[in-house]
Design a protein around this motif. Structure first.
Motif, PDB file in Angstrom:
ATOM      1  N   UNK A 155      67.589  22.327  42.489  1.00  0.00           N
ATOM      2  CA  UNK A 155      67.029  21.063  42.993  1.00  0.00           C
ATOM      3  C   UNK A 155      66.737  21.210  44.473  1.00  0.00           C
ATOM      4  N   UNK A 156      66.019  20.233  45.009  1.00  0.00           N
ATOM      5  CA  UNK A 156      65.834  20.117  46.450  1.00  0.00           C
ATOM      6  C   UNK A 156      66.441  18.791  46.884  1.00  0.00           C
ATOM      7  N   UNK A 157      67.502  18.837  47.677  1.00  0.00           N
ATOM      8  CA  UNK A 157      68.102  17.615  48.214  1.00  0.00           C
ATOM      9  C   UNK A 157      67.220  17.104  49.348  1.00  0.00           C
ATOM     10  N   UNK A 158      67.032  15.792  49.387  1.00  0.00           N
ATOM     11  CA  UNK A 158      66.122  15.223  50.389  1.00  0.00           C
ATOM     12  C   UNK A 158      66.856  14.670  51.612  1.00  0.00           C
ATOM     13  N   UNK A 159      68.186  14.806  51.649  1.00  0.00           N
ATOM     14  CA  UNK A 159      68.956  14.323  52.798  1.00  0.00           C
ATOM     15  C   UNK A 159      70.305  15.026  52.815  1.00  0.00           C
ATOM     16  N   UNK A 190      71.054  25.677  44.547  1.00  0.00           N
ATOM     17  CA  UNK A 190      71.175  26.404  43.281  1.00  0.00           C
ATOM     18  C   UNK A 190      72.587  26.237  42.763  1.00  0.00           C
ATOM     19  N   UNK A 191      72.707  26.166  41.452  1.00  0.00           N
ATOM     20  CA  UNK A 191      74.028  26.060  40.838  1.00  0.00           C
ATOM     21  C   UNK A 191      74.147  27.087  39.718  1.00  0.00           C
ATOM     22  N   UNK A 192      75.075  28.010  39.884  1.00  0.00           N
ATOM     23  CA  UNK A 192      75.399  28.940  38.809  1.00  0.00           C
ATOM     24  C   UNK A 192      76.236  28.200  37.772  1.00  0.00           C
ATOM     25  N   UNK A 193      76.067  28.556  36.505  1.00  0.00           N
ATOM     26  CA  UNK A 193      76.892  27.908  35.481  1.00  0.00           C
ATOM     27  C   UNK A 193      78.363  28.240  35.673  1.00  0.00           C
TER      28      UNK A 193
END
Length: 195
Positions: A155-159, A190-193
Motif C-alpha cells: 500500500x501507499x500510506x498518505x500520512x 510492504x508486508x511479508x506474510x
C-alpha cells in the motif's frame, strides 16, 4: 476483533464513491491533486469512481455492512504489471489536471514489481468514525488470508498517521517516500506474510 463485511458489487458504486469522497475530501493528497475547491467538488468523485472500477475489475471491494467503511484491493500478479497509463488515467477523470497524471506515474514507479501480492489501493472510513479501529479491522481480515496463503501485501500510506496504523498491522516502510511536487509525501509500505 472484526467488523461485519460483504463484497461490494457494481450496484454499490454510488454509495462507495460517495463514502470515499467524504473520507478523502480533506486528505492532504486529495487536496494536492485538486487544489481548487470547485475542481475538488467536480472531479474528486470521478477519481474515486475510477479506483472503484479498477478494484472491481482486477480485485475486490470489502464494504462494512453498515456502509461506514470500505477497502479497495487489487490482486497483482508476479512480474512487471506494466499496464499503467498515467495519461489515459488523467484523460478519463480530469483531462486538464496534470497532477492526476503525475501522481499516477509516481505511484506506478514506486509500486514493487516481481512478486505477486495484494495491493490495498484505498481504504475509506466515515470521517466521524476515524480512530475507532474500523479501518484496521477491515484490513486485518485480508491480512489474515495473506498470512494463510503466504502472500505479501502493499500500500501507499498518505500520512504519518496512517503509516503508524499500517506499521501496527505489520507493514514496513520501504525506505523511500513518494514526494508529490510541492505537496505531501506518501509512504510505500510492504508486508511479508506472517506465520
Amino acid at each position: 476483533m472484526g467488523v461485519p463485511t460483504r463484497r461490494a458489487g457494481a450496484d454499490d458504486r454510488t454509495a462507495v464513491v460517495d463514502l470515499l469522497h467524504r473520507a478523502f475530501s480533506k486528505d492532504a493528497v486529495s487536496l494536492w491533486v485538486f487544489p481548487d475547491p470547485g475542481q475538488l467538488e467536480r472531479n474528486h468523485g470521478r477519481l474515486m469512481g475510477a479506483f472503484f472500477d479498477m478494484a472491481l475489475e482486477g480485485g475486490w471491494i470489502d464494504l462494512v455492512e453498515d456502509g461506514s467503511a470500505v477497502a479497495l484491493w487489487q490482486s497483482v500478479p508476479a512480474g512487471d504489471h506494466g499496464d499503467d497509463d498515467p495519461a489515459g488515467f488523467r484523460a478519463s477523470i480530469d483531462p486538464a489536471n496534470q497532477r492526476i497524471e503525475e501522481i499516477s506515474r509516481l505511484t506506478a514507479e514506486a509500486h514493487p514489481k516481481g512478486r505477486a501480492h495484494d495491493h490495498l489501493m484505498v481504504i475509506g472510513v466515515e470521517p466521524e468514525l476515524h480512530g475507532k479501529g474500523i479501518g484496521g479491522d477491515l484490513i486485518a481480515s485480508v491480512l489474515g488470508r495473506c498470512d494463510r496463503e503466504g502472500r505479501p501485501a502493499y500500500l501507499e500510506a498518505s500520512s504519518l498517521r496512517s503509516r503508524a496504523l499500517y506499521e501496527r498491522l505489520g507493514f514496513t516502510f520501504m525506505g523511500r517516500t513518494i514526494d508529490l511536487p510541492g505537496g505531501p509525501a506518501m509512504y510505500p509500505m510492504w508486508r511479508e506474510p506472517r506465520g
